[in-house]
Write a protein that holds these residues in place. Sequence first.
Motif, short mmCIF file in Angstrom:
data_model
loop_
_atom_site.label_atom_id
_atom_site.label_comp_id
_atom_site.label_asym_id
_atom_site.label_seq_id
_atom_site.Cartn_x
_atom_site.Cartn_y
_atom_site.Cartn_z
N GLY A 275 0.77 -1.05 -0.02
CA GLY A 275 -0.04 0.01 -0.02
C GLY A 275 0.95 1.26 -0.04
O GLY A 275 0.35 2.38 -0.88
N ARG A 276 2.00 1.25 0.68
CA ARG A 276 2.93 2.26 0.76
C ARG A 276 3.67 2.59 -0.52
O ARG A 276 4.48 3.58 -0.73
N ALA A 277 3.50 1.71 -1.37
CA ALA A 277 4.25 1.55 -2.71
C ALA A 277 3.63 2.70 -3.64
O ALA A 277 4.57 3.08 -4.64
N GLY A 278 2.52 3.00 -3.41
CA GLY A 278 1.87 4.43 -4.01
C GLY A 278 1.39 4.09 -5.24
O GLY A 278 1.02 4.97 -6.01
N LYS A 279 1.32 2.66 -5.74
CA LYS A 279 0.83 2.36 -6.95
C LYS A 279 -0.93 2.67 -6.86
O LYS A 279 -1.70 2.28 -6.01
N GLU A 280 -1.25 3.14 -8.02
CA GLU A 280 -2.92 3.33 -8.23
C GLU A 280 -3.66 2.09 -8.36
O GLU A 280 -4.70 2.02 -8.06
N VAL A 281 -2.96 1.33 -8.97
CA VAL A 281 -3.53 -0.02 -9.51
C VAL A 281 -2.66 -1.25 -9.33
O VAL A 281 -1.55 -1.14 -9.69
N TYR B 29 -7.70 -6.93 -10.50
CA TYR B 29 -7.24 -5.49 -10.07
C TYR B 29 -7.43 -5.27 -8.83
O TYR B 29 -8.61 -5.64 -8.29
N CYS B 30 -6.67 -4.76 -8.11
CA CYS B 30 -7.11 -3.72 -6.85
C CYS B 30 -6.70 -2.39 -6.91
O CYS B 30 -5.69 -1.88 -7.19
N LEU B 31 -7.65 -1.64 -6.28
CA LEU B 31 -7.57 -0.24 -6.22
C LEU B 31 -7.20 0.23 -4.81
O LEU B 31 -8.15 0.49 -3.93
N PRO B 32 -6.06 0.54 -4.55
CA PRO B 32 -5.50 0.96 -3.52
C PRO B 32 -6.32 2.20 -2.56
O PRO B 32 -6.33 2.67 -1.64
N GLY B 33 -6.51 3.14 -3.84
CA GLY B 33 -7.39 4.36 -3.45
C GLY B 33 -8.67 4.15 -3.02
O GLY B 33 -9.29 5.18 -2.70
N CYS B 34 -9.23 3.19 -3.26
CA CYS B 34 -10.68 2.74 -2.97
C CYS B 34 -10.77 2.06 -1.58
O CYS B 34 -9.96 1.17 -1.45
N ARG B 35 -11.45 2.40 -0.75
CA ARG B 35 -11.53 1.62 0.54
C ARG B 35 -12.80 1.28 1.05
O ARG B 35 -13.73 2.21 1.12
N ILE B 36 -12.90 0.41 1.38
CA ILE B 36 -14.02 -0.40 2.29
C ILE B 36 -13.64 -0.95 3.62
O ILE B 36 -12.83 -1.79 3.50
N VAL B 37 -14.29 -0.63 4.62
CA VAL B 37 -14.09 -1.18 5.67
C VAL B 37 -14.87 -2.58 6.03
O VAL B 37 -15.90 -2.42 5.81
N HIS B 38 -14.02 -3.52 6.60
CA HIS B 38 -14.42 -4.95 6.97
C HIS B 38 -14.27 -4.90 8.24
O HIS B 38 -12.94 -5.15 8.81
N LEU B 39 -15.31 -5.40 9.19
CA LEU B 39 -15.16 -5.34 10.33
C LEU B 39 -14.46 -7.10 10.72
O LEU B 39 -14.06 -7.15 11.86
N GLY B 40 -14.69 -7.95 9.61
CA GLY B 40 -14.03 -9.32 9.62
C GLY B 40 -14.61 -10.41 10.52
O GLY B 40 -14.54 -10.03 11.79
#
Length: 315
Positions: free
Chosen positions: A165-171, A220-231
């Motif tokens: 996530g810290r790599a800064g990739k958008e995709v 694909y995964c979009l790190p800029g999109c976030r969804i909370v999962h209580l798990g």
Amino acid sequence: MSGIDLSVIVVSWNTRDLLRDCLASIFRETPRAAFEVEVIVVDNASTDGSPDMVSGDFPAVRLIRNAANQGFAPANNRGVRESRGRHVLFLNPDTRTIGDALGAMVRFLDGRPEAGGVCPMVVNADGTVQSLGRSLPGLGGVFVKGFFSDGWTAAVRGWRDRIRGRAGKEVLEVPGFPGAAMMIPRRVLDGVGLLDEDLPFYAEDIDLCRRIAAQGRTLYCLPGCRIVHLGGRSAGLTPVSSEVRSRLSLYAFLRKHRTPPIAAAARVLIVVSSMLRFSVWTVSSLAAEPRMRRRAASEREACRALIRWGLGSSR
């Protein structure tokens, strides 16, 4: 042709309060998004008032009431069959959408017609990374899950995903999706089929990802999109069966997609690790702390069920 861009499918079983928050988050963000969305809740015979809550608090939601608990895959498949959107989002009831996550994923898929699907960055309630996609199961995963604590493996996955996530990739290109939130174009589902209803819980979603990738499509995964999962809040209603199914799902995936020797090796690993864990939790059951004794009893029951399975039939 329907003008609906996205169908959100939420399968619920006795998750009334979590489901209420999930639906509220969807409708809170949707008015700002320039796309048409329908929300379908498939209720698996809840007894906690979930269906009445949905019909009373969210009249815009299409509610499907199953007369019995059909399980994860059949309920999701029913929702998909009755949906009309160009894209389908499989969403757990213990999630919360953040900002324009759904709209961003729809726009991404519209701009990538070759894509097999997309998932968001899934985060914990405190905002830390829970997952950025998901790996395909292998013998290594069976070994780690069997011989190392769930806390340790979760920490390693979290560390890996925080680095990514810290790599800064958008995709990001990923092997699979977390079952909590995965968006797939309908045309892709039409090509590969729906969730495999013969697989155990926890295996159906990653199996679908495997079948999509086998057709040459990229996930694909979009790190800029976030969804909370209580798990695990829904699965936690039946902790023993949830624990057993999580381990058997690895075997079921390997049995379907790998060679018989690999599946057999996975079976042995599950049995041996369950025997070892049973011994460890037997010692833990002697603890004075009541909560530890209760957990030890639950873990031993799960291990006992896995040992019986492993020494029984190949199914």
